[in-house]
Design a protein around this motif. Structure first.
Motif, PDB file in Angstrom:
ATOM      1  N   SER A  32     -11.247   0.851  -9.505  1.00 39.90           N
ATOM      2  CA  SER A  32     -10.901  -0.446  -9.832  1.00 39.90           C
ATOM      3  C   SER A  32      -9.803  -0.971 -10.766  1.00 39.90           C
ATOM      4  O   SER A  32      -9.079  -1.771 -10.631  1.00 39.90           O
ATOM      5  N   ILE A  33      -9.909   0.159 -11.696  1.00 41.15           N
ATOM      6  CA  ILE A  33      -8.896  -0.412 -12.805  1.00 41.15           C
ATOM      7  C   ILE A  33      -7.344   0.262 -12.409  1.00 41.15           C
ATOM      8  O   ILE A  33      -6.308  -0.320 -12.656  1.00 41.15           O
ATOM      9  N   LYS A  34      -7.352   1.353 -11.646  1.00 39.16           N
ATOM     10  CA  LYS A  34      -6.195   1.590 -11.099  1.00 39.16           C
ATOM     11  C   LYS A  34      -5.800   1.052  -9.455  1.00 39.16           C
ATOM     12  O   LYS A  34      -4.664   1.102  -9.295  1.00 39.16           O
ATOM     13  N   ASN A  35      -6.764   0.297  -9.141  1.00 37.37           N
ATOM     14  CA  ASN A  35      -6.561  -0.574  -7.750  1.00 37.37           C
ATOM     15  C   ASN A  35      -6.167   0.523  -6.947  1.00 37.37           C
ATOM     16  O   ASN A  35      -5.110   0.126  -6.366  1.00 37.37           O
ATOM     17  N   THR A  36      -6.629   1.608  -6.843  1.00 40.05           N
ATOM     18  CA  THR A  36      -6.406   2.663  -5.939  1.00 40.05           C
ATOM     19  C   THR A  36      -7.657   3.212  -5.099  1.00 40.05           C
ATOM     20  O   THR A  36      -8.678   3.223  -5.678  1.00 40.05           O
ATOM     21  N   VAL A  37      -7.369   3.326  -3.973  1.00 44.25           N
ATOM     22  CA  VAL A  37      -8.357   4.036  -2.996  1.00 44.25           C
ATOM     23  C   VAL A  37      -8.259   5.530  -2.822  1.00 44.25           C
ATOM     24  O   VAL A  37      -6.991   5.852  -2.417  1.00 44.25           O
ATOM     25  N   TYR A  38      -9.139   6.303  -2.776  1.00 47.16           N
ATOM     26  CA  TYR A  38      -8.673   7.784  -2.627  1.00 47.16           C
ATOM     27  C   TYR A  38      -9.529   8.147  -1.361  1.00 47.16           C
ATOM     28  O   TYR A  38     -10.397   7.795  -0.884  1.00 47.16           O
ATOM     29  N   LEU A  39      -9.059   9.481  -0.912  1.00 46.04           N
ATOM     30  CA  LEU A  39      -9.752  10.014   0.126  1.00 46.04           C
ATOM     31  C   LEU A  39      -9.666  11.599  -0.303  1.00 46.04           C
ATOM     32  O   LEU A  39      -8.684  12.281  -0.154  1.00 46.04           O
ATOM     33  N   LYS A  68      -6.506  15.685  -1.900  1.00 44.30           N
ATOM     34  CA  LYS A  68      -6.822  14.281  -2.356  1.00 44.30           C
ATOM     35  C   LYS A  68      -5.619  13.227  -2.066  1.00 44.30           C
ATOM     36  O   LYS A  68      -4.705  13.457  -2.991  1.00 44.30           O
ATOM     37  N   LEU A  69      -5.938  12.607  -1.160  1.00 40.61           N
ATOM     38  CA  LEU A  69      -4.958  11.452  -0.941  1.00 40.61           C
ATOM     39  C   LEU A  69      -5.037  10.086  -1.785  1.00 40.61           C
ATOM     40  O   LEU A  69      -6.462   9.794  -1.908  1.00 40.61           O
ATOM     41  N   SER A  70      -4.124   9.454  -2.275  1.00 40.71           N
ATOM     42  CA  SER A  70      -4.368   8.170  -2.987  1.00 40.71           C
ATOM     43  C   SER A  70      -3.518   7.138  -2.273  1.00 40.71           C
ATOM     44  O   SER A  70      -2.752   7.333  -1.581  1.00 40.71           O
ATOM     45  N   CYS A  71      -4.112   6.063  -2.299  1.00 41.63           N
ATOM     46  CA  CYS A  71      -3.559   4.564  -1.662  1.00 41.63           C
ATOM     47  C   CYS A  71      -3.662   3.609  -2.926  1.00 41.63           C
ATOM     48  O   CYS A  71      -4.868   2.986  -3.167  1.00 41.63           O
ATOM     49  N   ALA A  72      -2.457   3.546  -3.409  1.00 37.40           N
ATOM     50  CA  ALA A  72      -2.265   2.656  -4.357  1.00 37.40           C
ATOM     51  C   ALA A  72      -2.051   1.111  -3.933  1.00 37.40           C
ATOM     52  O   ALA A  72      -0.965   1.314  -3.313  1.00 37.40           O
ATOM     53  N   ALA A  73      -2.817   0.298  -4.322  1.00 37.82           N
ATOM     54  CA  ALA A  73      -2.587  -1.106  -3.801  1.00 37.82           C
ATOM     55  C   ALA A  73      -2.020  -2.059  -4.986  1.00 37.82           C
ATOM     56  O   ALA A  73      -2.300  -2.050  -5.966  1.00 37.82           O
ATOM     57  N   LEU A  99       1.088  -1.128   0.098  1.00 46.10           N
ATOM     58  CA  LEU A  99       0.169   0.050  -0.032  1.00 46.10           C
ATOM     59  C   LEU A  99       0.943   1.187   0.002  1.00 46.10           C
ATOM     60  O   LEU A  99       1.853   1.458   0.751  1.00 46.10           O
ATOM     61  N   VAL A 100       0.550   2.011  -1.053  1.00 48.97           N
ATOM     62  CA  VAL A 100       1.618   3.520  -1.020  1.00 48.97           C
ATOM     63  C   VAL A 100       0.573   4.649  -0.959  1.00 48.97           C
ATOM     64  O   VAL A 100      -0.197   4.823  -1.985  1.00 48.97           O
ATOM     65  N   GLU A 101       0.834   5.520  -0.079  1.00 49.62           N
ATOM     66  CA  GLU A 101      -0.201   6.549  -0.203  1.00 49.62           C
ATOM     67  C   GLU A 101       0.762   7.712  -0.703  1.00 49.62           C
ATOM     68  O   GLU A 101       1.934   7.666  -0.558  1.00 49.62           O
ATOM     69  N   SER A 102      -0.043   8.622  -1.367  1.00 49.79           N
ATOM     70  CA  SER A 102       0.654   9.868  -1.711  1.00 49.79           C
ATOM     71  C   SER A 102      -0.617  11.113  -1.617  1.00 49.79           C
ATOM     72  O   SER A 102      -1.755  10.720  -1.282  1.00 49.79           O
ATOM     73  N   GLY A 103      -0.132  12.175  -1.945  1.00 48.01           N
ATOM     74  CA  GLY A 103      -1.072  13.346  -2.093  1.00 48.01           C
ATOM     75  C   GLY A 103      -0.932  14.164  -0.996  1.00 48.01           C
ATOM     76  O   GLY A 103      -1.697  15.295  -1.069  1.00 48.01           O
ATOM     77  N   GLY A 104      -0.340  13.901   0.117  1.00 46.60           N
ATOM     78  CA  GLY A 104      -0.311  14.827   1.200  1.00 46.60           C
ATOM     79  C   GLY A 104       0.409  16.112   0.876  1.00 46.60           C
ATOM     80  O   GLY A 104       1.069  16.239  -0.090  1.00 46.60           O
ATOM     81  N   GLY A 105       0.317  16.998   1.852  1.00 46.95           N
ATOM     82  CA  GLY A 105       0.856  18.369   1.617  1.00 46.95           C
ATOM     83  C   GLY A 105       0.835  19.284   2.691  1.00 46.95           C
ATOM     84  O   GLY A 105       0.068  18.905   3.865  1.00 46.95           O
TER      85      GLY A 105
END
Length: 119
Positions: free
Chosen positions: A74-81, A19-24, A4-10
């Motif tokens: 589901s295509i990117k297999n990513t969850v967002y916040l 908008k945060l991303s969690c790439a799975a 699990l890799v989070e990104s988008g913070g700042g």
């Protein structure tokens, strides 16, 4: 291997959005539940939003309800916040976690992404 890799913070001003991303990888997000947690300095790690099941059922803690929105691709297999109307008290390190159901114990964690809200 689960990752699990989070990104988008700042850094963002109060009232702004991030908008945060969690790439799975290593599993399909639609088959499990992903939970966003946050940990403010000197405090514990709290679950704030989760999404799970084929239907993508969501749940939020009261402090973010109406301001934050969890979703998945589901295509990117990513969850967002999506975080709107940010407040100073939203400052924290944000983590995504894999689990079986909302409210269940996490099985795997991402490394976290820092969100800092300024006045």
């Amino acid at each position: 291997q689960v990752e699990l890799v989070e990104s988008g913070g700042g850094l963002m001003q109060s009232g702004g959005s991030l908008k945060l991303s969690c790439a799975a990888s290593g599993f399909t997000v639609e088959d499990y539940t992903i939970v966003w947690y946050r940990q403010a300095p000197g405090k514990g790690r709290d679950a704030i939003a989760c999404i799970g099941g084929r239907e993508g059922i969501t749940n939020y803690t009261d402090s973010v309800k109406g301001r934050f929105s969890i979703s998945r691709d589901s295509i990117k297999n990513t969850v967002y916040l999506q975080m709107n109307s940010l407040k100073l008290e939203d400052t924290a390190t944000y983590y995504c976690a894999l689990t079986g159901v909302c409210g269940g114990d996490p099985w795997d964690w991402g490394q976290g992404t820092q969100v800092t809200v300024s006045s």
